[in-house]
Design a protein around this motif. Sequence first.
Motif, PDB file in Angstrom:
ATOM      1  N   SER A  61      36.790  67.809  96.753  1.00 11.53           N
ATOM      2  CA  SER A  61      36.313  66.488  96.767  1.00 11.53           C
ATOM      3  C   SER A  61      35.887  66.177  95.908  1.00 11.53           C
ATOM      4  N   VAL A  62      34.835  66.468  95.733  1.00  2.04           N
ATOM      5  CA  VAL A  62      33.380  65.546  94.454  1.00  2.04           C
ATOM      6  C   VAL A  62      34.278  65.320  93.214  1.00  2.04           C
ATOM      7  N   LEU A  63      35.347  66.129  93.203  1.00  3.75           N
ATOM      8  CA  LEU A  63      36.358  65.364  91.794  1.00  3.75           C
ATOM      9  C   LEU A  63      36.803  64.699  92.292  1.00  3.75           C
ATOM     10  N   LEU A  64      37.304  64.468  93.132  1.00  4.45           N
ATOM     11  CA  LEU A  64      38.387  63.339  93.564  1.00  4.45           C
ATOM     12  C   LEU A  64      37.420  61.990  93.208  1.00  4.45           C
ATOM     13  N   GLN A  65      35.874  61.580  93.618  1.00  5.02           N
ATOM     14  CA  GLN A  65      35.209  61.041  93.406  1.00  5.02           C
ATOM     15  C   GLN A  65      35.251  60.581  92.423  1.00  5.02           C
ATOM     16  N   VAL A  66      34.932  61.908  91.599  1.00  5.14           N
ATOM     17  CA  VAL A  66      34.384  61.560  90.393  1.00  5.14           C
ATOM     18  C   VAL A  66      35.692  60.921  89.771  1.00  5.14           C
ATOM     19  N   SER A  67      37.138  61.393  90.197  1.00  3.92           N
ATOM     20  CA  SER A  67      38.244  61.054  89.037  1.00  3.92           C
ATOM     21  C   SER A  67      38.286  59.259  89.281  1.00  3.92           C
ATOM     22  N   LEU A  68      38.384  58.913  90.822  1.00  3.95           N
ATOM     23  CA  LEU A  68      38.419  57.715  90.886  1.00  3.95           C
ATOM     24  C   LEU A  68      37.895  56.228  90.832  1.00  3.95           C
ATOM     25  N   PHE A  88      47.977  56.192  93.044  1.00  4.96           N
ATOM     26  CA  PHE A  88      49.059  55.973  92.589  1.00  4.96           C
ATOM     27  C   PHE A  88      49.485  57.284  92.539  1.00  4.96           C
ATOM     28  N   VAL A  89      48.281  57.902  91.298  1.00  7.52           N
ATOM     29  CA  VAL A  89      49.124  59.816  90.712  1.00  7.52           C
ATOM     30  C   VAL A  89      48.623  60.276  91.922  1.00  7.52           C
ATOM     31  N   TYR A  90      47.788  60.247  92.161  1.00  5.26           N
ATOM     32  CA  TYR A  90      47.201  61.111  93.650  1.00  5.26           C
ATOM     33  C   TYR A  90      48.009  61.244  94.284  1.00  5.26           C
ATOM     34  N   LEU A  91      47.980  60.350  94.862  1.00 11.36           N
ATOM     35  CA  LEU A  91      48.738  59.857  96.044  1.00 11.36           C
ATOM     36  C   LEU A  91      50.375  60.617  95.774  1.00 11.36           C
ATOM     37  N   LEU A  92      50.924  60.297  94.930  1.00  7.26           N
ATOM     38  CA  LEU A  92      52.767  60.762  94.231  1.00  7.26           C
ATOM     39  C   LEU A  92      52.920  61.801  93.893  1.00  7.26           C
ATOM     40  N   THR A  93      51.464  62.437  93.131  1.00  7.03           N
ATOM     41  CA  THR A  93      51.529  63.810  93.542  1.00  7.03           C
ATOM     42  C   THR A  93      51.282  64.355  94.976  1.00  7.03           C
ATOM     43  N   SER A  94      50.558  63.876  95.756  1.00  8.89           N
ATOM     44  CA  SER A  94      50.374  64.765  97.070  1.00  8.89           C
ATOM     45  C   SER A  94      51.579  64.894  97.456  1.00  8.89           C
ATOM     46  N   TYR A 119      47.366  68.361  99.199  1.00  8.83           N
ATOM     47  CA  TYR A 119      46.741  67.644  99.521  1.00  8.83           C
ATOM     48  C   TYR A 119      44.980  67.027  98.639  1.00  8.83           C
ATOM     49  N   LEU A 120      44.796  67.751  98.335  1.00 13.66           N
ATOM     50  CA  LEU A 120      43.641  67.605  97.425  1.00 13.66           C
ATOM     51  C   LEU A 120      43.529  68.559  96.075  1.00 13.66           C
ATOM     52  N   LEU A 121      44.015  69.947  95.709  1.00 12.12           N
ATOM     53  CA  LEU A 121      43.441  70.532  94.973  1.00 12.12           C
ATOM     54  C   LEU A 121      44.455  70.058  94.266  1.00 12.12           C
ATOM     55  N   PRO A 123      46.368  67.785  93.175  1.00 10.90           N
ATOM     56  CA  PRO A 123      46.570  65.971  92.909  1.00 10.90           C
ATOM     57  C   PRO A 123      45.405  66.104  92.261  1.00 10.90           C
ATOM     58  N   VAL A 124      44.607  66.226  92.588  1.00 15.77           N
ATOM     59  CA  VAL A 124      43.110  66.452  92.268  1.00 15.77           C
ATOM     60  C   VAL A 124      43.288  66.532  89.832  1.00 15.77           C
ATOM     61  N   VAL A 125      44.183  67.572  90.804  1.00 17.28           N
ATOM     62  CA  VAL A 125      44.129  68.312  88.901  1.00 17.28           C
ATOM     63  C   VAL A 125      45.317  67.879  88.329  1.00 17.28           C
ATOM     64  N   CYS A 126      46.567  67.144  88.882  1.00 13.29           N
ATOM     65  CA  CYS A 126      47.149  66.440  88.311  1.00 13.29           C
ATOM     66  C   CYS A 126      46.553  64.997  87.698  1.00 13.29           C
ATOM     67  N   LEU A 127      45.942  64.395  88.302  1.00 14.32           N
ATOM     68  CA  LEU A 127      45.318  63.436  88.016  1.00 14.32           C
ATOM     69  C   LEU A 127      44.532  63.730  87.222  1.00 14.32           C
ATOM     70  N   PHE A 128      43.192  64.559  86.502  1.00  9.76           N
ATOM     71  CA  PHE A 128      42.211  64.727  85.243  1.00  9.76           C
ATOM     72  C   PHE A 128      43.567  64.628  84.288  1.00  9.76           C
ATOM     73  N   PHE A 129      45.040  65.466  84.643  1.00 11.83           N
ATOM     74  CA  PHE A 129      45.516  65.349  83.606  1.00 11.83           C
ATOM     75  C   PHE A 129      46.096  64.559  82.643  1.00 11.83           C
ATOM     76  N   TYR A 130      46.775  63.606  83.961  1.00 12.97           N
ATOM     77  CA  TYR A 130      47.315  61.820  83.207  1.00 12.97           C
ATOM     78  C   TYR A 130      46.205  61.573  82.582  1.00 12.97           C
ATOM     79  N   GLN A 131      44.089  61.335  83.177  1.00 16.18           N
ATOM     80  CA  GLN A 131      43.544  60.605  82.824  1.00 16.18           C
ATOM     81  C   GLN A 131      43.449  61.103  81.115  1.00 16.18           C
TER      82      GLN A 131
END
Length: 160
Positions: free
Chosen positions: A14-21, A31-37, A72-74, A76-84
């Motif tokens: 949850s903390v990493l999601l807030q930081v990444s967004l 969009f990356v987060y939701l598509l990965t989920s 739903y969380l872990l 997609p957050v890792v994939c979001l960090f990868f994308y970023q």
Amino acid sequence: MEKVMLWGLLILGSVLLQVSLRKLPFKEWLFVYLLTSYFSIAIGSIIVEENMLTYPIKLLNKHFDSSLLFEYLLFPVVCLFFYQTTYRSTTFNTLLQGGLYTTSLTIIEVTLEKYTDLIKYNTWTWLHTLLSVFVLMLFIRAIVKLICKRNKADIRNEKL
């Protein structure tokens, strides 16, 4: 002990999601987060229904066989960090970082499978995890980049 680990992962995710967004472009990150989920839920459900792996201990999802926390969380957050972190990278650096992210996730999963009751492999192996996560992360990145490129081209054409 496993429940404490799951709660810790929930808080960390949850903390990493807030930081990444917090970074821009917000809509693209979301969009990356939701598509990965979406894809991880679909694929994870099939894997669990085929009894390739099981999650004996669950957090907040007693009615689902799959791991909602991971799907739903872990992940997609890792994939979001990868994308970023690969947002402006070359193809080689993207593949290299994808390998590093994937290897890290696989090592964590194998460790959890070996030393806890959080995940149990039936016909699933660490190689399945390595390959599926790597392909899915690269697929998500390619799809989002393609959509963003197409969107920018559409915006330029509208201005003409």
